[in-house]
Design an enzyme around this catalytic site. Structure first.
Site, PDB file in Angstrom:
ATOM      1  N   ARG A   1       7.323   3.512  15.031  1.00  0.00           N
ATOM      2  CA  ARG A   1       6.217   2.650  14.613  1.00  0.00           C
ATOM      3  C   ARG A   1       5.101   2.742  15.670  1.00  0.00           C
ATOM      4  NH1 ARG A   1       4.171  -0.073  10.288  1.00  0.00           N
ATOM      5  NH2 ARG A   1       3.833  -2.290  10.631  1.00  0.00           N
TER       6      ARG A   1
ATOM      7  N   THR B   1       1.759   3.780   2.017  1.00  0.00           N
ATOM      8  CA  THR B   1       2.978   4.153   2.749  1.00  0.00           C
ATOM      9  C   THR B   1       3.707   5.159   1.870  1.00  0.00           C
ATOM     10  OG1 THR B   1       3.197   2.045   3.910  1.00  0.00           O
ATOM     11  CG2 THR B   1       5.239   3.272   3.620  1.00  0.00           C
TER      12      THR B   1
ATOM     13  N   THR C   1       3.943   5.887   7.476  1.00  0.00           N
ATOM     14  CA  THR C   1       2.727   5.336   6.871  1.00  0.00           C
ATOM     15  C   THR C   1       1.498   5.478   7.750  1.00  0.00           C
ATOM     16  OG1 THR C   1       1.875   3.295   5.873  1.00  0.00           O
ATOM     17  CG2 THR C   1       3.152   3.029   7.866  1.00  0.00           C
TER      18      THR C   1
ATOM     19  N   ASN D   1      -0.541   2.959   6.926  1.00  0.00           N
ATOM     20  CA  ASN D   1      -0.769   1.595   6.455  1.00  0.00           C
ATOM     21  C   ASN D   1      -1.587   1.631   5.175  1.00  0.00           C
ATOM     22  OD1 ASN D   1      -0.521  -1.112   6.253  1.00  0.00           O
ATOM     23  ND2 ASN D   1      -2.179  -1.606   7.659  1.00  0.00           N
TER      24      ASN D   1
ATOM     25  N   ASP E   1      -1.343  -4.774  10.542  1.00  0.00           N
ATOM     26  CA  ASP E   1      -0.018  -5.342  10.256  1.00  0.00           C
ATOM     27  C   ASP E   1       0.383  -6.405  11.279  1.00  0.00           C
ATOM     28  OD1 ASP E   1       0.546  -4.210   7.850  1.00  0.00           O
ATOM     29  OD2 ASP E   1       1.929  -2.698   8.592  1.00  0.00           O
TER      30      ASP E   1
ATOM     31  N   SER F   1       7.201  -3.800   6.795  1.00  0.00           N
ATOM     32  CA  SER F   1       8.093  -4.049   5.649  1.00  0.00           C
ATOM     33  C   SER F   1       8.910  -2.820   5.286  1.00  0.00           C
ATOM     34  CB  SER F   1       7.267  -4.446   4.425  1.00  0.00           C
ATOM     35  OG  SER F   1       6.609  -5.651   4.660  1.00  0.00           O
TER      36      SER F   1
ATOM     37  N   GLY G   1       4.831   0.163  -0.530  1.00  0.00           N
ATOM     38  CA  GLY G   1       4.477  -1.046  -1.286  1.00  0.00           C
ATOM     39  C   GLY G   1       4.252  -2.289  -0.454  1.00  0.00           C
ATOM     40  N   GLY G   2       3.955  -2.127   0.846  1.00  0.00           N
ATOM     41  CA  GLY G   2       3.711  -3.304   1.683  1.00  0.00           C
ATOM     42  C   GLY G   2       4.872  -4.270   1.572  1.00  0.00           C
TER      43      GLY G   2
HETATM   44  N1  GLY Z   1       2.170  -0.648   6.860  1.00  0.00           N
HETATM   45  C1  GLY Z   1       3.165  -0.954   5.937  1.00  0.00           C
HETATM   46  C2  GLY Z   1       4.402  -1.484   6.569  1.00  0.00           C
HETATM   47  O1  GLY Z   1       4.677  -1.136   7.699  1.00  0.00           O
HETATM   48  O2  GLY Z   1       5.089  -2.259   6.002  1.00  0.00           O
END
Ligand code: GLY
Length: 573
Positions: free
Chosen positions: A96, A385, A403, A405, A427, A457, A477-478
C-alpha cells in the site's frame, strides 16, 4: 392428490440446485489467471507455461495491467498480494502507498479546486468539492507496487525477475490493440486527463483520441519498465525514474521526494483467518478494512440459518443486509494502519462479540442504523481499483488487488515516464472530526501521518476446504469491495454456484450509513417489495464490485469467473 415420486424429485432438484446464470465458467486443468484484461490474463498463463509459479504469473500480470489497463493497473500506485502456497503456507504482502514524510494531519483542509464532476456509484455525474487529495500533484502517496512485486519475487517466485518483467516491457514498447472499453474510458476521462499536459499527451494523444483497433505504444513507460527489469526496484525508487518523479513533484508543488521513494518498503503481514461452514478463509489484515469485514460478517452468519429461504429470497437478503450493517458500523471507527494505530482486532473478531451482534438481528424486520453503534461512517470511496486471481498447476494460489484509487488516479503523469500517479491520499480521513460532503464524520484513527498507509477496502481472499484450495477471489469497488467478495464466498460455500454464476449472481450492498439497501438488477420486484415491507430503504444500484474468481472443483478442475467479459476474463491451460 398423490404426486408421482419423479415429479417430487424434479421439484426438489429445482429447489436445491444452485441457480444458473447466463455463461459457463472457463474451465482448465492446470493453471488459470482471471483479470480485468485478457491480454494481461494471457501474459500470466504464458509465464505459467514457461515454468513460473503463481507468484511469478501474478507479478507479470500486475506489470502487464500497468500497461494495458491504465485506469487502475499501475506502477504508480499500491496494493495487496495474498499468497497461499501448495504446502498450506500463507502470507500477505502489503505494498500500500505511504504518506510522504512532509504529510500532516491537516494538509488538505484548504480545498483549492472547489468544483469538479465525478461519477457516483449509480454512474450519475455529481458535483463535488475536489480536494487536492483527489486531483493533482499533492494527491499521490508514495507508490508501492514495484517494491511489493519485487518482494513477492524474491521470497516466493521461481523464475528470474527479468523474465517476469519483460512481457510488460514488450507490451509498452511494441504496443497493444486498443479495445472498445479502453478507447471509451480514455475519452470519457478527458475532464481529468486533459488537465495535465503530459497525461493529455500520453493518454489522450492531445485529444486525437485512440480508437478501437489502434495500437497504443508507451515508449516512456517501456523505458521505466526496462530499468525495473534490469535493476529491480532500485530501477524505480532510485536513479533516473526516481529523479524524474522527484523533479516533477518539486516543480508542481507535490510532496514526494527522492528520500520518500528510497525509503519506501513493502511489508509482509499475517493474513486474517477464520472458519466458516467447513471452509477455511484467509483474507486481508489491516491496513485493509476488508478482511475484518469478511471475518465479522461470516462470523455473524454462521449457524444463523440465514440461507434457508434459498438464494435471492427476501429473508436471505434481509439477514445478509443486517450483517453488513453491523460490520460497517464498526469499520471506520476502529480500523487504520496497524503500524500507527492499535487496531483492536481481537475484540472485533471475537466469536462471542459476533454472536452478540447476531443476537440483535430480527428475522423479519430491518434495524435502523441509528440503533447500531458504535462507528463513524466512511466518506466517499472511489469505485475503481482492480483485482486478479492466479492458480498454478502445483496448487499455489495468489490473489492481488491493487489500485491508483480513482480511475486514472490523481490524473498526473510524471513527464518522461508514462507513469500515472495514484490519489491514494484521499483514502485517509483528510478532514478528521469534520463532516465530509455527505455530512459524515470520519475517524481520527485514519488521519494523515507521515509514513502511514491509508485505510483500504481491498480484500484479496483465498478459501480452502479440508486443506485443499477451493477459491481465490477479489474485486474493485471502494467500500463495496468487501460486500462483493463476501457474497462471492457465500455463493460458492452456501449456494454451491460455479465460478461464473458466483460472480454473475445479483448482489446487494449495505454500508450502515447511509441507511440504504442497494440492490442490483436480478433481485426481483417481488423481493424488493418484501424487503421494503421489512423496513429496508431499497435503492437500485448497477455497480457492486467487479469480481475475478477462481473456484477449484472437487474433481480438481479449475473454474474461472469474471465480471469483466469480454475484454477481461479467465484464461486457463
Ligand atoms: N483505494 C481503494 C481502496 O484501497 O480501498
Amino acid at each position: 392428490m398423490r404426486l408421482p415420486v419423479s415429479f417430487l424429485l424434479m421439484l426438489s432438484l429445482l429447489v436445491l440446485s444452485p441457480p444458473g446464470y447466463a455463461a459457463d465458467p472457463v474451465r482448465a486443468r492446470q493453471g488459470m489467471v482471471v483479470s480485468n484484461d485478457l491480454i494481461a490474463s494471457r501474459v500470466g498463463v504464458e509465464v505459467l507455461r514457461q515454468g513460473g509459479n503463481a507468484v511469478d504469473a501474478a507479478i507479470a500480470v500486475g506489470l502487464a495491467l500497468a500497461v494495458t489497463y491504465p485506469a487502475a493497473g499501475n506502477v504508480g500506485g499500491g496494493g495487496f498480494m495474498l499468497i497461499r502456497l501448495a504446502d498450506g503456507a500463507t502470507t500477505f504482502i502489503d505494498f500500500r502507498e505511504k504518506a510522504p514524510a512532509s504529510a500532516t494531519r491537516d494538509m488538505y483542509r484548504t480545498v483549492r479546486n472547489p468544483e469538479a464532476i465525478r461519477s457516483d456509484y449509480q454512474g450519475q455525474q455529481m458535483r463535488m468539492a475536489l480536494s487536492e487529495s483527489i486531483v493533482g500533484w499533492r494527491a499521490p502517496g508514495v507508490p508501492g507496487t514495484v517494491r511489493g512485486l519485487e518482494m513477492a519475487s524474491r521470497n516466493y517466485g521461481k523464475l528470474p525477475w527479468k523474465q517476469v518483467v519483460t512481457p510488460a516491457v514488450l507490451l509498452a514498447r511494441d504496443g497493444f490493440e486498443v479495445h472498445f472499453n479502453l478507447a471509451e474510458s480514455l475519452k470519457n476521462s478527458t475532464r481529468l486527463l486533459g488537465r495535465f499536459p503530459e497525461t493529455k499527451r500520453v493518454f489522450l494523444r492531445d485529444e486525437n483520441f485512440y480508437q478501437p483497433g489502434e495500437t497504443f505504444q508507451q515508449p516512456d513507460l517501456a523505458a521505466v519498465l526496462q530499468r525495473v527489469a534490469d535493476q529491480g526496484s532500485k530501477g524505480f525508487y532510485e536513479g533516473e525514474t526516481a529523479r524524474l518523479i522527484a523533479k516533477a513533484m518539486q516543480e508542481n508543488g507535490g510532496e514526494i521526494t527522492l528520500e520518500d521513494l528510497k525509503n519506501y518498503h513493502a511489508v509482509e503481514r499475517k493474513p486474517l483467518e477464520t472458519t466458516y461452514n467447513g471452509h477455511h478463509i484467509f483474507t486481508a489484515p489491516p491496513p485493509s478494512s476488508g478482511g475484518v469485514g469478511i471475518v465479522q460478517m461470516l462470523g455473524m452468519l454462521e449457524g444463523s440459518g440465514y440461507q434457508e429461504g434459498g438464494f435471492n429470497a427476501a429473508s436471505t437478503w434481509h439477514y445478509v443486509a443486517e450483517v453488513m450493517r453491523r460490520y460497517y458500523a464498526d469499520r471506520s471507527e476502529y480500523l487504520a494502519d496497524p503500524d500507527f494505530y492499535a487496531v483492536p482486532l481481537e475484540r472485533l473478531l471475537d466469536k462471542r462479540y459476533l454472536a452478540a451482534r447476531r443476537a440483535t438481528i430480527a428475522r423479519d424486520k430491518a434495524s435502523t442504523s441509528e440503533e447500531i453503534l458504535p462507528g463513524k461512517a466512511a466518506g466517499y470511496e472511489s469505485m475503481e481499483t482492480t483485482h486478479y486471481s492466479v492458480v498454478d498447476a502445483a496448487g499455489n494460489a495468489v490473489a492481488v488487488t491493487y489500485t491508483l484509487n480513482g480511475s486514472y488516479g490523481s490524473g498526473v503523469t510524471v513527464p518522461g515516464t508514462g507513469i500515472l500517479l495514484n490519489n491514494e491520499m484521499d483514502d485517509f480521513a483528510t478532514k478528521p472530526g469534520e463532516p465530509n460532503m455527505f455530512g459524515l464524520v470520519q475517524g481520527e484513527a485514519n488521519k494523515v501521518e507521515p509514513g502511514k498507509r491509508p485505510l483500504s477496502s481491498m480484500t484479496p481472499t483465498i478459501v480452502t476446504k479440508d486443506g485443499k484450495l477451493r477459491m481465490v477471489v477479489g474485486s474493485p469497488g471502494g467500500g463495496r469491495i468487501i460486500n462483493a467478495v463476501f457474497q462471492a464466498i457465500l455463493n460458492v460455500v452456501d449456494f454451491q454456484m460455479n465460478a461464473q454464476d458466483a460472480v454473475d449472481a445479483p448482489r446487494i450492498h449495505h454500508q450502515w450509513q447511509p441507511d440504504k439497501l442497494y440492490v442490483q438488477e436480478g433481485v426481483s420486484p417481488d423481493t424488493r417489495v418484501l424487503l421494503k415491507a421489512m423496513g429496508h430503504d431499497v435503492t437500485p444500484s448497477s455497480y457492486i464490485g467487479r469480481l475475478q474468481a477462481i473456484v477449484v472443483r472437487e474433481d480438481g478442475w479449475l473454474e474461472g469467473g469474471s465480471n469483466s467479459i469480454p475484454h477481461g476474463g479467465a484464461v486457463g491451460y
